[in-house]
Design a protein around this motif. Structure first.
Motif, PDB file in Angstrom:
ATOM      1  N   ILE A 251      11.432   7.278  -8.630  1.00 43.71           N
ATOM      2  CA  ILE A 251      12.851   7.296  -8.987  1.00 43.71           C
ATOM      3  C   ILE A 251      13.659   6.937  -7.741  1.00 43.71           C
ATOM      4  O   ILE A 251      13.522   7.570  -6.691  1.00 43.71           O
ATOM      5  N   THR A 252      14.472   5.874  -7.857  1.00 39.59           N
ATOM      6  CA  THR A 252      15.315   5.421  -6.744  1.00 39.59           C
ATOM      7  C   THR A 252      16.764   5.396  -7.231  1.00 39.59           C
ATOM      8  O   THR A 252      17.252   4.350  -7.663  1.00 39.59           O
TER       9      THR A 252
ATOM     10  N   ARG B   5      11.099   2.957 -11.165  1.00 45.41           N
ATOM     11  CA  ARG B   5      10.345   1.724 -10.913  1.00 45.41           C
ATOM     12  C   ARG B   5       8.848   1.997 -11.008  1.00 45.41           C
ATOM     13  O   ARG B   5       8.347   2.909 -10.357  1.00 45.41           O
ATOM     14  N   GLY B   6       8.157   1.174 -11.774  1.00 47.35           N
ATOM     15  CA  GLY B   6       6.702   1.261 -11.838  1.00 47.35           C
ATOM     16  C   GLY B   6       6.036   0.157 -11.041  1.00 47.35           C
ATOM     17  O   GLY B   6       4.828   0.195 -10.801  1.00 47.35           O
TER      18      GLY B   6
ATOM     19  N   ALA C 225      10.411  -6.518   1.492  1.00 47.57           N
ATOM     20  CA  ALA C 225      10.174  -7.749   2.257  1.00 47.57           C
ATOM     21  C   ALA C 225      10.974  -7.754   3.563  1.00 47.57           C
ATOM     22  O   ALA C 225      10.556  -8.371   4.556  1.00 47.57           O
ATOM     23  N   ALA C 226      12.110  -7.030   3.554  1.00 50.12           N
ATOM     24  CA  ALA C 226      12.939  -6.937   4.761  1.00 50.12           C
ATOM     25  C   ALA C 226      12.390  -5.906   5.747  1.00 50.12           C
ATOM     26  O   ALA C 226      12.985  -5.678   6.806  1.00 50.12           O
TER      27      ALA C 226
ATOM     28  N   HIS D   8      15.265  -5.725  -6.525  1.00 51.00           N
ATOM     29  CA  HIS D   8      15.907  -5.149  -5.339  1.00 51.00           C
ATOM     30  C   HIS D   8      14.890  -4.449  -4.440  1.00 51.00           C
ATOM     31  O   HIS D   8      14.918  -4.605  -3.212  1.00 51.00           O
ATOM     32  N   ALA D   9      13.974  -3.692  -5.044  1.00 50.25           N
ATOM     33  CA  ALA D   9      12.971  -2.965  -4.254  1.00 50.25           C
ATOM     34  C   ALA D   9      12.082  -3.937  -3.479  1.00 50.25           C
ATOM     35  O   ALA D   9      11.757  -3.702  -2.309  1.00 50.25           O
TER      36      ALA D   9
END
Length: 313
Positions: free
Chosen positions: A140-141, A102-103, A114-115, A108-109
Motif C-alpha cells: 500500500i502506497t 500495488r502488486g 528507476a530513479a 509511478h512506482a
C-alpha cells in the motif's frame, strides 16, 4: 465520433453544493450526492482539453458493477444508477487519503524505482526488480487527496503523525484495501487480466466507513493481459495493458508530464477516437459484457432528466 460531455452546470431543487473533480461533477444535497461521470480525461493531475466520447459511461458502469461485486467486503456509497453516466448515493465525509495498492512494479512506482528510490511511501522495495515485475507481496502506497493540484506520496507513519486518519480507522482502511485488491485480482484473472495496481477511496457516513468513488476502472487501475506476461518479462518487452497509461506515454512522448511551464499537446481527433475505443475495449474485457453505447444526441438533457426523476423519488 458521437457527442461527449465535458462539464455540466445543472441547478437541481434542494441542491446545497457543487464540486467539480477531475472527471466527475458532484451535486450535493442534504444527505445525498448525485455524481455525473463526464467524458473529461486527466493525466499527471491535469484535465486534458478534449473530452473522450463514452468514457464517462464506461467508468460509471464498470464502477457500478464492481461496487456491487464487493459489497460483501465493505459497504459502499451507492444507492442507484439512474443513468449510464450518473450514480446517486450517500453523502460521505471523505478521508483525505487515497489508498493505492500495488502488486507489480509499474507506472509511478517503476519511475521512482528507476530513479534509484528503494523506499516508496515508507515501504522498502528489494533491489534487482525490473519494470512490471510482480512484487513479493502487494504493498500500500498512499497519496494525499489534494483538492487542487497534485496528489503527493505519503507514508502510513506520516498519515498517523499528522492526524489525517486515526490509527483505528487506518487499520480498517488497510484491511479493506487488501481484501478489495484480492477480490479485484480474482475477477481480473477470470477475464484473462492482471490487476497491476489500483486505488480506493473511503469516507464516513453516520460513523461507519464506506467505500466511495469508483473502483477497478481504467482511471483508477492498471491492467495487463495475462497471456504473454511471463514471456514479455523474460524478454524485457513492454506489457500489453489496458489502462490510461498509454495516454500518459503519448503525452510524455509529446513533451508533457504536468510540470511547470509545460503545455498540454493538442490531441488529434484520431487519438481521441483511439482513447474512446480503448476505454470500450477495457469495459468489454474486464466485465465480459458487450458495451452498449447510450444515446448521446441530447446527452446533457438525458442526464439532467435522470437526476431530476431520481430526486423526485
Amino acid at each position: 465520433m458521437n457527442g461527449a460531455i465535458k462539464e455540466t452546470h445543472f441547478e437541481f431543487p434542494g441542491q446545497q453544493g457543487f464540486y467539480k473533480g477531475k472527471v466527475r461533477d458532484v451535486y450535493m444535497f442534504e444527505d445525498t450526492i448525485a455524481v455525473v461521470a463526464t467524458d473529461r480525461i486527466s493525466a499527471f493531475d491535469v484535465v486534458l482539453p478534449k473530452p473522450i466520447p463514452y468514457k464517462g459511461q464506461v467508468l460509471n458502469q464498470i464502477a457500478a458493477k464492481f461496487l456491487k461485486a464487493t459489497a460483501d467486503i465493505v459497504p459502499n456509497w451507492v444507492t442507484s444508477t439512474p443513468d449510464p453516466n450518473v450514480t446517486v448515493g450517500k453523502k460521505c465525509e471523505p478521508f483525505k487519503v487515497e489508498m493505492v495498492i500495488r502488486g507489480y512494479l509499474a507506472g509511478h512506482a517503476a519511475r521512482e524505482y528507476a530513479a534509484g528510490k528503494r523506499v516508496l511511501c515508507g515501504v522498502a522495495l528489494p533491489d534487482g526488480l525490473q519494470e512490471n515485475d510482480k512484487l513479493p507481496r502487494p504493498i500500500i502506497t498512499p497519496t494525499t487527496k489534494a483538492d487542487e493540484g497534485h496528489d503527493e506520496d505519503i507514508s502510513k507513519e506520516s498519515i498517523l503523525e499528522k492526524g489525517i486518519v486515526s490509527a483505528e480507522d487506518y487499520d480498517i482502511l488497510e484491511k479493506y484495501t487488501h481484501a478489495l485488491y484480492e477480490r479485484g485480482t480474482q475477477i481480473a484473472a477470470e477475464m484473462g487480466l492482471i490487476l497491476v495496481d489500483t486505488k480506493y477511496e473511503f469516507g464516513k457516513y453516520e460513523g461507519e466507513i464506506y467505500l466511495i468513488d469508483e473502483i477497478h476502472t481504467p482511471d483508477s487501475s492498471r491492467y495487463f493481459y495475462a497471456e504473454g506476461y511471463e514471456l514479455n518479462q523474460k524478454q524485457g518487452k513492454a506489457q500489453k495493458q489496458l489502462s490510461k497509461e498509454f495516454v500518459r506515454q503519448w503525452l510524455i512522448s509529446n513533451g508533457f508530464q504536468g510540470k511547470e511551464g509545460q503545455n498540454v499537446p493538442e490531441m488529434p481527433a484520431s487519438f481521441v477516437e483511439e482513447i474512446s475505443d480503448r476505454y470500450i475495449e477495457l469495459y468489454e474485457k474486464i466485465t465480459g459484457e458487450k458495451f452498449i453505447k447510450a444515446d448521446t444526441e441530447n446527452l446533457e438533457k438525458r442526464i439532467e432528466d435522470a437526476v431530476l426523476k431520481e430526486l423526485e423519488g
